[in-house]
Structure formats: structure tokens, C-alpha cells
Design a protein around this motif. Structure first.
Motif, short mmCIF file in Angstrom:
data_model
loop_
_atom_site.label_atom_id
_atom_site.label_comp_id
_atom_site.label_asym_id
_atom_site.label_seq_id
_atom_site.Cartn_x
_atom_site.Cartn_y
_atom_site.Cartn_z
N GLY A 182 -9.59 17.17 -1.89
CA GLY A 182 -8.70 17.45 -0.77
C GLY A 182 -8.15 16.22 -0.08
O GLY A 182 -7.28 16.34 0.77
N LYS A 183 -8.66 15.05 -0.41
CA LYS A 183 -8.15 13.80 0.20
C LYS A 183 -7.50 12.96 -0.88
O LYS A 183 -7.95 12.93 -2.02
N VAL A 184 -6.44 12.27 -0.48
CA VAL A 184 -5.74 11.39 -1.42
C VAL A 184 -5.90 9.96 -0.93
O VAL A 184 -5.49 9.63 0.18
N ARG A 185 -6.52 9.13 -1.75
CA ARG A 185 -6.70 7.73 -1.39
C ARG A 185 -5.39 6.97 -1.60
O ARG A 185 -4.59 7.31 -2.46
N SER A 192 -10.96 15.18 -9.57
CA SER A 192 -12.01 16.13 -9.96
C SER A 192 -13.04 15.49 -10.89
O SER A 192 -14.15 15.99 -11.01
N GLN A 193 -12.67 14.39 -11.56
CA GLN A 193 -13.60 13.76 -12.50
C GLN A 193 -13.92 12.33 -12.12
O GLN A 193 -14.16 11.49 -12.97
N GLY A 194 -13.90 12.00 -10.86
CA GLY A 194 -14.24 10.65 -10.43
C GLY A 194 -13.07 9.70 -10.50
O GLY A 194 -11.91 10.11 -10.59
N ASN A 195 -13.37 8.41 -10.44
CA ASN A 195 -12.32 7.38 -10.43
C ASN A 195 -11.55 7.36 -11.75
O ASN A 195 -12.13 7.47 -12.82
N LYS A 196 -10.25 7.19 -11.64
CA LYS A 196 -9.39 7.05 -12.82
C LYS A 196 -9.22 5.57 -13.11
O LYS A 196 -9.35 4.72 -12.25
N SER A 197 -8.84 5.29 -14.34
CA SER A 197 -8.67 3.89 -14.73
C SER A 197 -7.43 3.29 -14.07
O SER A 197 -6.55 4.00 -13.60
N ILE A 210 0.86 -1.18 0.00
CA ILE A 210 0.00 0.00 0.00
C ILE A 210 0.90 1.23 0.00
O ILE A 210 1.83 1.33 0.81
N PHE A 211 0.61 2.16 -0.90
CA PHE A 211 1.38 3.39 -1.03
C PHE A 211 0.47 4.56 -0.65
O PHE A 211 -0.64 4.66 -1.16
N THR A 212 0.96 5.43 0.22
CA THR A 212 0.17 6.59 0.62
C THR A 212 0.81 7.87 0.11
O THR A 212 2.02 7.93 -0.08
N GLY A 213 -0.01 8.88 -0.13
CA GLY A 213 0.47 10.19 -0.50
C GLY A 213 0.65 10.42 -1.99
O GLY A 213 1.05 11.51 -2.40
N ILE A 214 0.38 9.44 -2.83
CA ILE A 214 0.55 9.62 -4.29
C ILE A 214 -0.62 10.47 -4.79
O ILE A 214 -1.77 10.09 -4.63
N GLU A 215 -0.30 11.60 -5.38
CA GLU A 215 -1.32 12.55 -5.83
C GLU A 215 -2.39 11.90 -6.69
O GLU A 215 -2.11 10.98 -7.45
N HIS A 245 -4.77 -0.28 -7.94
CA HIS A 245 -6.01 0.50 -7.80
C HIS A 245 -5.95 1.36 -6.55
O HIS A 245 -5.13 1.16 -5.67
N ARG A 246 -6.82 2.35 -6.51
CA ARG A 246 -6.98 3.19 -5.31
C ARG A 246 -7.84 2.43 -4.31
O ARG A 246 -8.62 1.56 -4.68
N THR A 247 -7.69 2.79 -3.03
CA THR A 247 -8.52 2.14 -2.02
C THR A 247 -9.98 2.40 -2.33
O THR A 247 -10.33 3.46 -2.85
N PRO A 248 -10.82 1.43 -2.01
CA PRO A 248 -12.23 1.57 -2.37
C PRO A 248 -12.91 2.72 -1.63
O PRO A 248 -12.77 2.85 -0.43
N SER A 249 -13.56 3.54 -2.35
CA SER A 249 -14.41 4.62 -1.89
C SER A 249 -14.49 5.63 -3.03
O SER A 249 -13.76 5.51 -4.02
N GLN A 250 -15.35 6.58 -2.87
CA GLN A 250 -15.46 7.62 -3.90
C GLN A 250 -14.42 8.70 -3.62
O GLN A 250 -14.13 9.01 -2.47
#
Length: 138
Positions: free
Chosen positions: A61-64, A15-20, A6-11, A52-57
Motif C-alpha cells: 500500500g505504500k510506494v517508496r 509483493s515479493q520484496g525489493n526489486k533489482s 528524487i521521483f515520487t509516486g512511481i508504482e 534505487h528505491r529509498t532505503p527501507s523494506q
């Protein structure tokens, strides 16, 4: 979960929802070469089963966190051993454990810190605390 990091802090541009998954994987590869100082050729050779990013929308201001499942355990270990490069930054990398193991580790961390303050060698291996080379019974 054995091959997950798990990697934290990666920008994240949320603004447009989940990325691929492809976009997330390319951001992770960039992070590995820039922040963890892994040679670009090595990073290009790493194989991921899934990134993938952690599950959630996404929330402004927050980085998953990014969850990366490596195809090969040795690749995961190569990346994991580079964690000292992140010291003093807002980034982190750690292993993913099942919830019951996470809870057990959470209870053991204060004991580990206390042993270190006393000048003993202490570390966690999965869900077992070792002090001066001997496992501690709970």
C-alpha cells in the motif's frame, strides 16, 4: 547528491520484496517518457550511475520514492526542468539535498510563500532565499 533527483509516486510491485536496480531503472525510464513527456530517444540516451528505491523494506500500500543518480549534470537538469508536466498529478520530482540544507529550506519556505502572496518575486536557490533578486539574511 549534486546529481541526484528524487521521483515520487512511481508504482512499485512490492509483493515479493525489493526489486533489482535494473527493474527500477526501467520503470523510471518509462515514467520519464510517459509522464514527463521526454522523447523516448532522449530517455534511452540518459545515463544513470545508480537508480534505487529509498532505503527501507517495501510495505503493502505504500510506494517508496526512487532516487536517481545521473552520470551527467546536464541530463539531470534536462529531466528536472520537465517538472511542470507533473502539475495536477500524483507524481513529483525534486532535488536531493543534505539533511542540514533540507532543514534550512524547510524554514525558508514559509517566508518565500509570504513574499509571493505580497506580489514579490521569490525563490530558493540551494539554501538561500531570494526576494526580488536580493538574498535574504537569516
Amino acid at each position: 547528491m549534486r546529481n541526484n533527483l528524487i521521483f515520487t509516486g512511481i508504482e512499485e510491485d512490492n509483493s515479493q520484496g525489493n526489486k533489482s536496480q535494473v527493474v527500477t531503472e526501467s520503470k523510471l525510464r518509462e515514467h520519464l517518457s510517459e509522464k514527463l513527456k521526454i522523447p523516448k530517444e532522449t530517455v534511452e540516451g540518459l545515463r544513470f550511475e545508480r537508480v534505487h528505491r529509498t532505503p527501507s523494506q517495501p510495505v503493502r500500500g505504500k510506494v517508496r520514492s526512487v532516487v536517481a543518480k545521473f552520470v551527467f549534470f546536464k541530463d539531470r537538469e534536462l529531466v528536472r526542468r520537465q517538472w511542470p508536466e507533473l502539475k495536477g498529478t500524483s507524481f513529483n520530482v525534486f532535488e536531493q539535498f543534505p539533511p542540514e540544507v533540507q532543514e534550512k529550506r524547510r524554514r525558508l519556505i514559509p517566508k518565500m510563500k509570504e513574499a509571493k502572496r505580497e506580489g514579490k518575486r521569490a525563490w530558493l536557490a540551494y539554501d538561500t532565499l531570494f526576494i526580488d533578486g536580493h538574498p535574504v539574511q537569516q
